[in-house]
Design a protein around this motif. Structure first.
Motif, PDB file in Angstrom:
ATOM      1  N   LEU A 298      61.656  77.359  19.498  1.00  0.00           N
ATOM      2  CA  LEU A 298      61.602  78.746  19.932  1.00  0.00           C
ATOM      3  C   LEU A 298      61.539  78.837  21.451  1.00  0.00           C
ATOM      4  O   LEU A 298      60.465  78.897  22.032  1.00  0.00           O
ATOM      5  CB  LEU A 298      60.376  79.447  19.336  1.00  0.00           C
ATOM      6  CG  LEU A 298      60.381  79.640  17.826  1.00  0.00           C
ATOM      7  CD1 LEU A 298      59.043  80.162  17.368  1.00  0.00           C
ATOM      8  CD2 LEU A 298      61.480  80.601  17.433  1.00  0.00           C
ATOM      9  N   PRO A 299      62.658  78.823  22.140  1.00  0.00           N
ATOM     10  CA  PRO A 299      62.636  79.025  23.583  1.00  0.00           C
ATOM     11  C   PRO A 299      62.168  80.426  23.911  1.00  0.00           C
ATOM     12  O   PRO A 299      62.190  81.323  23.068  1.00  0.00           O
ATOM     13  CB  PRO A 299      64.102  78.824  23.996  1.00  0.00           C
ATOM     14  CG  PRO A 299      64.877  79.097  22.758  1.00  0.00           C
ATOM     15  CD  PRO A 299      64.027  78.658  21.614  1.00  0.00           C
ATOM     16  N   CYS A 300      61.734  80.645  25.136  1.00  0.00           N
ATOM     17  CA  CYS A 300      61.139  81.928  25.496  1.00  0.00           C
ATOM     18  C   CYS A 300      62.141  83.065  25.428  1.00  0.00           C
ATOM     19  O   CYS A 300      61.760  84.228  25.478  1.00  0.00           O
ATOM     20  CB  CYS A 300      60.529  81.846  26.886  1.00  0.00           C
ATOM     21  SG  CYS A 300      61.740  81.527  28.190  1.00  0.00           S
ATOM     22  N   SER A 301      63.411  82.751  25.310  1.00  0.00           N
ATOM     23  CA  SER A 301      64.422  83.805  25.239  1.00  0.00           C
ATOM     24  C   SER A 301      64.755  84.194  23.811  1.00  0.00           C
ATOM     25  O   SER A 301      65.750  84.853  23.560  1.00  0.00           O
ATOM     26  CB  SER A 301      65.705  83.335  25.939  1.00  0.00           C
ATOM     27  OG  SER A 301      66.175  82.150  25.338  1.00  0.00           O
ATOM     28  N   THR A 302      63.928  83.795  22.849  1.00  0.00           N
ATOM     29  CA  THR A 302      64.188  84.093  21.451  1.00  0.00           C
ATOM     30  C   THR A 302      63.321  85.250  20.981  1.00  0.00           C
ATOM     31  O   THR A 302      62.122  85.274  21.206  1.00  0.00           O
ATOM     32  CB  THR A 302      63.882  82.860  20.568  1.00  0.00           C
ATOM     33  OG1 THR A 302      64.580  81.742  21.077  1.00  0.00           O
ATOM     34  CG2 THR A 302      64.284  83.118  19.133  1.00  0.00           C
ATOM     35  N   VAL A 303      63.942  86.208  20.323  1.00  0.00           N
ATOM     36  CA  VAL A 303      63.209  87.266  19.631  1.00  0.00           C
ATOM     37  C   VAL A 303      63.040  86.815  18.184  1.00  0.00           C
ATOM     38  O   VAL A 303      64.014  86.586  17.477  1.00  0.00           O
ATOM     39  CB  VAL A 303      63.960  88.603  19.713  1.00  0.00           C
ATOM     40  CG1 VAL A 303      63.283  89.639  18.835  1.00  0.00           C
ATOM     41  CG2 VAL A 303      64.027  89.083  21.158  1.00  0.00           C
ATOM     42  N   THR A 304      61.789  86.661  17.752  1.00  0.00           N
ATOM     43  CA  THR A 304      61.483  86.143  16.427  1.00  0.00           C
ATOM     44  C   THR A 304      60.946  87.279  15.581  1.00  0.00           C
ATOM     45  O   THR A 304      59.844  87.774  15.818  1.00  0.00           O
ATOM     46  CB  THR A 304      60.444  85.008  16.520  1.00  0.00           C
ATOM     47  OG1 THR A 304      60.890  84.050  17.478  1.00  0.00           O
ATOM     48  CG2 THR A 304      60.252  84.339  15.180  1.00  0.00           C
ATOM     49  N   LEU A 305      61.709  87.691  14.581  1.00  0.00           N
ATOM     50  CA  LEU A 305      61.381  88.895  13.828  1.00  0.00           C
ATOM     51  C   LEU A 305      61.213  88.576  12.344  1.00  0.00           C
ATOM     52  O   LEU A 305      62.161  88.153  11.688  1.00  0.00           O
ATOM     53  CB  LEU A 305      62.498  89.929  14.002  1.00  0.00           C
ATOM     54  CG  LEU A 305      62.401  91.215  13.189  1.00  0.00           C
ATOM     55  CD1 LEU A 305      61.176  92.005  13.587  1.00  0.00           C
ATOM     56  CD2 LEU A 305      63.653  92.053  13.363  1.00  0.00           C
ATOM     57  N   ASP A 312      58.247  85.269  -4.494  1.00  0.00           N
ATOM     58  CA  ASP A 312      56.912  84.845  -4.928  1.00  0.00           C
ATOM     59  C   ASP A 312      55.839  85.084  -3.864  1.00  0.00           C
ATOM     60  O   ASP A 312      54.661  84.810  -4.088  1.00  0.00           O
ATOM     61  CB  ASP A 312      56.917  83.373  -5.338  1.00  0.00           C
ATOM     62  CG  ASP A 312      57.287  82.434  -4.191  1.00  0.00           C
ATOM     63  OD1 ASP A 312      57.452  82.901  -3.045  1.00  0.00           O
ATOM     64  OD2 ASP A 312      57.404  81.219  -4.435  1.00  0.00           O
ATOM     65  N   GLY A 313      56.247  85.596  -2.691  1.00  0.00           N
ATOM     66  CA  GLY A 313      55.295  85.895  -1.638  1.00  0.00           C
ATOM     67  C   GLY A 313      54.831  84.683  -0.835  1.00  0.00           C
ATOM     68  O   GLY A 313      53.985  84.814   0.048  1.00  0.00           O
ATOM     69  N   GLY A 314      55.402  83.503  -1.110  1.00  0.00           N
ATOM     70  CA  GLY A 314      54.940  82.293  -0.440  1.00  0.00           C
ATOM     71  C   GLY A 314      55.666  81.959   0.850  1.00  0.00           C
ATOM     72  O   GLY A 314      55.250  81.053   1.576  1.00  0.00           O
ATOM     73  N   GLN A 315      56.776  82.654   1.134  1.00  0.00           N
ATOM     74  CA  GLN A 315      57.543  82.378   2.342  1.00  0.00           C
ATOM     75  C   GLN A 315      57.895  83.682   3.049  1.00  0.00           C
ATOM     76  O   GLN A 315      57.948  84.748   2.432  1.00  0.00           O
ATOM     77  CB  GLN A 315      58.833  81.627   1.999  1.00  0.00           C
ATOM     78  CG  GLN A 315      58.626  80.264   1.376  1.00  0.00           C
ATOM     79  CD  GLN A 315      59.960  79.571   1.120  1.00  0.00           C
ATOM     80  OE1 GLN A 315      60.479  78.831   1.949  1.00  0.00           O
ATOM     81  NE2 GLN A 315      60.524  79.809  -0.052  1.00  0.00           N
ATOM     82  N   VAL A 316      58.142  83.560   4.351  1.00  0.00           N
ATOM     83  CA  VAL A 316      58.570  84.698   5.156  1.00  0.00           C
ATOM     84  C   VAL A 316      59.929  84.365   5.759  1.00  0.00           C
ATOM     85  O   VAL A 316      60.123  83.278   6.311  1.00  0.00           O
ATOM     86  CB  VAL A 316      57.563  85.007   6.287  1.00  0.00           C
ATOM     87  CG1 VAL A 316      58.061  86.168   7.145  1.00  0.00           C
ATOM     88  CG2 VAL A 316      56.190  85.308   5.712  1.00  0.00           C
ATOM     89  N   LEU A 317      60.868  85.291   5.622  1.00  0.00           N
ATOM     90  CA  LEU A 317      62.182  85.117   6.237  1.00  0.00           C
ATOM     91  C   LEU A 317      62.138  85.676   7.655  1.00  0.00           C
ATOM     92  O   LEU A 317      61.811  86.845   7.863  1.00  0.00           O
ATOM     93  CB  LEU A 317      63.263  85.828   5.429  1.00  0.00           C
ATOM     94  CG  LEU A 317      64.695  85.624   5.943  1.00  0.00           C
ATOM     95  CD1 LEU A 317      65.157  84.193   5.713  1.00  0.00           C
ATOM     96  CD2 LEU A 317      65.659  86.609   5.271  1.00  0.00           C
ATOM     97  N   PHE A 318      62.468  84.827   8.634  1.00  0.00           N
ATOM     98  CA  PHE A 318      62.512  85.226  10.040  1.00  0.00           C
ATOM     99  C   PHE A 318      63.954  85.318  10.501  1.00  0.00           C
ATOM    100  O   PHE A 318      64.810  84.515  10.126  1.00  0.00           O
ATOM    101  CB  PHE A 318      61.792  84.202  10.914  1.00  0.00           C
ATOM    102  CG  PHE A 318      60.291  84.352  10.955  1.00  0.00           C
ATOM    103  CD1 PHE A 318      59.683  85.115  11.945  1.00  0.00           C
ATOM    104  CD2 PHE A 318      59.493  83.717  10.030  1.00  0.00           C
ATOM    105  CE1 PHE A 318      58.317  85.245  11.996  1.00  0.00           C
ATOM    106  CE2 PHE A 318      58.113  83.833  10.069  1.00  0.00           C
ATOM    107  CZ  PHE A 318      57.531  84.603  11.052  1.00  0.00           C
ATOM    108  N   PHE A 319      64.194  86.298  11.359  1.00  0.00           N
ATOM    109  CA  PHE A 319      65.461  86.425  12.068  1.00  0.00           C
ATOM    110  C   PHE A 319      65.235  85.975  13.497  1.00  0.00           C
ATOM    111  O   PHE A 319      64.347  86.472  14.186  1.00  0.00           O
ATOM    112  CB  PHE A 319      65.938  87.875  12.028  1.00  0.00           C
ATOM    113  CG  PHE A 319      67.136  88.167  12.908  1.00  0.00           C
ATOM    114  CD1 PHE A 319      68.265  87.364  12.861  1.00  0.00           C
ATOM    115  CD2 PHE A 319      67.132  89.256  13.771  1.00  0.00           C
ATOM    116  CE1 PHE A 319      69.366  87.632  13.666  1.00  0.00           C
ATOM    117  CE2 PHE A 319      68.224  89.544  14.569  1.00  0.00           C
ATOM    118  CZ  PHE A 319      69.342  88.724  14.521  1.00  0.00           C
ATOM    119  N   LEU A 320      66.025  84.994  13.955  1.00  0.00           N
ATOM    120  CA  LEU A 320      65.930  84.475  15.319  1.00  0.00           C
ATOM    121  C   LEU A 320      67.108  85.005  16.119  1.00  0.00           C
ATOM    122  O   LEU A 320      68.256  84.647  15.862  1.00  0.00           O
ATOM    123  CB  LEU A 320      65.937  82.939  15.329  1.00  0.00           C
ATOM    124  CG  LEU A 320      64.909  82.232  14.435  1.00  0.00           C
ATOM    125  CD1 LEU A 320      64.988  80.727  14.635  1.00  0.00           C
ATOM    126  CD2 LEU A 320      63.507  82.734  14.721  1.00  0.00           C
TER     127      LEU A 320
END
Length: 374
Positions: A298-305, A312-320
């Motif tokens: 995750l470089p500082c120029s990344t928006v992590t959403l 099952d609620g055990g994982q989160v999908l992130f958009f980079l």
């Protein structure tokens, strides 16, 4: 040969995808009337929301092209036909709720669009009801789209503000569009200030939310909610985290709850914290779901959403989303973050563009008014 009862048939049909149901409308007039029945449409939507099925990502790229990605199995893309035909004009997504998208085209027309049914409806235009501001004035427009279960109505809110320097000129107005009545009406003026040209609210707990300022001089953003039933505004308190020291922060809805994401530096690491408000409107209910240290990934120029939870609620999908100096050398992408093991896995999607915007929605049969077009 035994035949299925009506209840058993409905129980089977409610589990199917929207695309399957649209095909089955051709089986017979009887099936078509079933699938188009308002009771069944609500039954199907309720099942999808309860079981976290029929969820999709909608990807916008080149300002006017759209792709759909199955959320539960994000491997391939499906191109969506634009609601107004193949026009190479910008289309902006204003909001999403229960399978309906509120979008605005380059000519300022606002539409409600159901992508799988390909139905859309152009909203009536509404004027800004104040005189043209002085030349040296800045203006802002905030939108939000959601569903009010009390009135069984879909509503789009538009807030417009215009202000000059040193407060010598200021005007604000807010209007709500009702799908049920197909008209706009003005509501009481807002008690806060916008400082950005356009913002799109997110839906959580039957309310729309934006980050705003309480005074024109304020530097600190506040979270405000608009209850779709009472049509009243209220401020909500944020968690005890130092937003003035972050590189970037974002607030949206994840799993139906309000979610705040802050990205900041800690010595040589870039840290992403994800906070969740479990009890709506209660400051003490904020808790830190994730504290993710990934200095190389995750470089500082990344928006992590964070977008949504797995079934099952055990994982989160992130958009980079890569910005600034990394644009052109990296591509926007998705990753799964495992809440238990804290492992991160890349999501490989074929034919995905290198740069795009993303929203998530649920496929549904929710209809528009009788004058909707296809």
């Amino acid at each position: 040969m035994a035949t299925l009862s009506q209840d058993m048939t409905l129980d089977i049909l409610r589990c199917l995808s929207v695309n399957d149901l649209l095909r089955f409308k051709c089986v017979s007039k009887f099936w078509c009337s079933w699938i188009e029945d308002p009771y069944f449409i609500k039954l199907h939507l309720s099942y999808s929301l309860k079981t976290n099925t029929n969820r999709c990502l909608i990807v916008r790229y080149c300002k006017y092209q759209f792709l759909s990605v199955n959320y539960d199995s994000p491997k391939t893309t499906r191109r969506l036909k634009q609601p107004l035909g193949e026009q190479k004009k910008e289309i902006q997504i204003l909001g999403s709720c229960n399978g309906l998208l509120a979008v605005e085209d380059d000519d300022g027309r606002i539409l409600l669009w159901n992508p799988p049914t390909r139905k859309y409806q152009v909203l009536p235009s509404t004027e800004i009801e104040f005189q043209s501001p002085p030349i040296r004035c800045s203006s802002s427009t905030y939108y939000g789209f959601g569903y009010d279960p009390i009135s069984d109505d879909y509503k789009l809110i538009r807030m417009v503000q215009s202000h000059g320097k040193n407060d010598e000129y200021f005007h604000s107005e807010a209007k709500v569009y009702s799908l049920r009545s197909n008209c706009w009406r003005r509501i009481k003026d807002v008690c806060f200030y916008h400082k950005f040209s356009r913002e799109f609210g997110f839906l959580a707990n039957n309310a729309l939310h934006w980050m705003v300022f309480k005074t024109p001089q304020s530097r600190n953003k506040e979270l405000v909610g608009f209850d779709l039933g009472s049509e009243e505004f209220r401020f909500l308190e944020l968690p005890e985290c130092s937003l003035d020291k972050v590189l970037w922060f974002h607030i949206n809805a994840v799993g139906g709850d309000i979610c705040l994401t802050s990205t900041y530096r800690e010595t040589d690491d870039v840290v992403v914290d994800v906070w969740i408000m479990k009890e709506y409107g209660v400051k003490q209910s904020w808790f830190k779901l994730i504290s993710w240290k990934e200095p190389h990934f995750l470089p500082c120029s990344t928006v992590t959403l964070p977008l949504a939870l797995s079934k099952d609620g055990g994982q989160v999908l992130f958009f980079l989303e890569y910005k600034w100096f990394n644009r052109g050398r990296r591509v926007d992408s998705f990753v799964w973050y495992d809440l238990r093991s804290q492992e991160v896995k890349n999501v490989v999607i074929r034919d995905i563009p290198t740069s795009f915007e993303v929203n998530w929605y649920v496929d549904s049969l929710v209809p528009l008014n009788s004058n909707a077009q296809q």
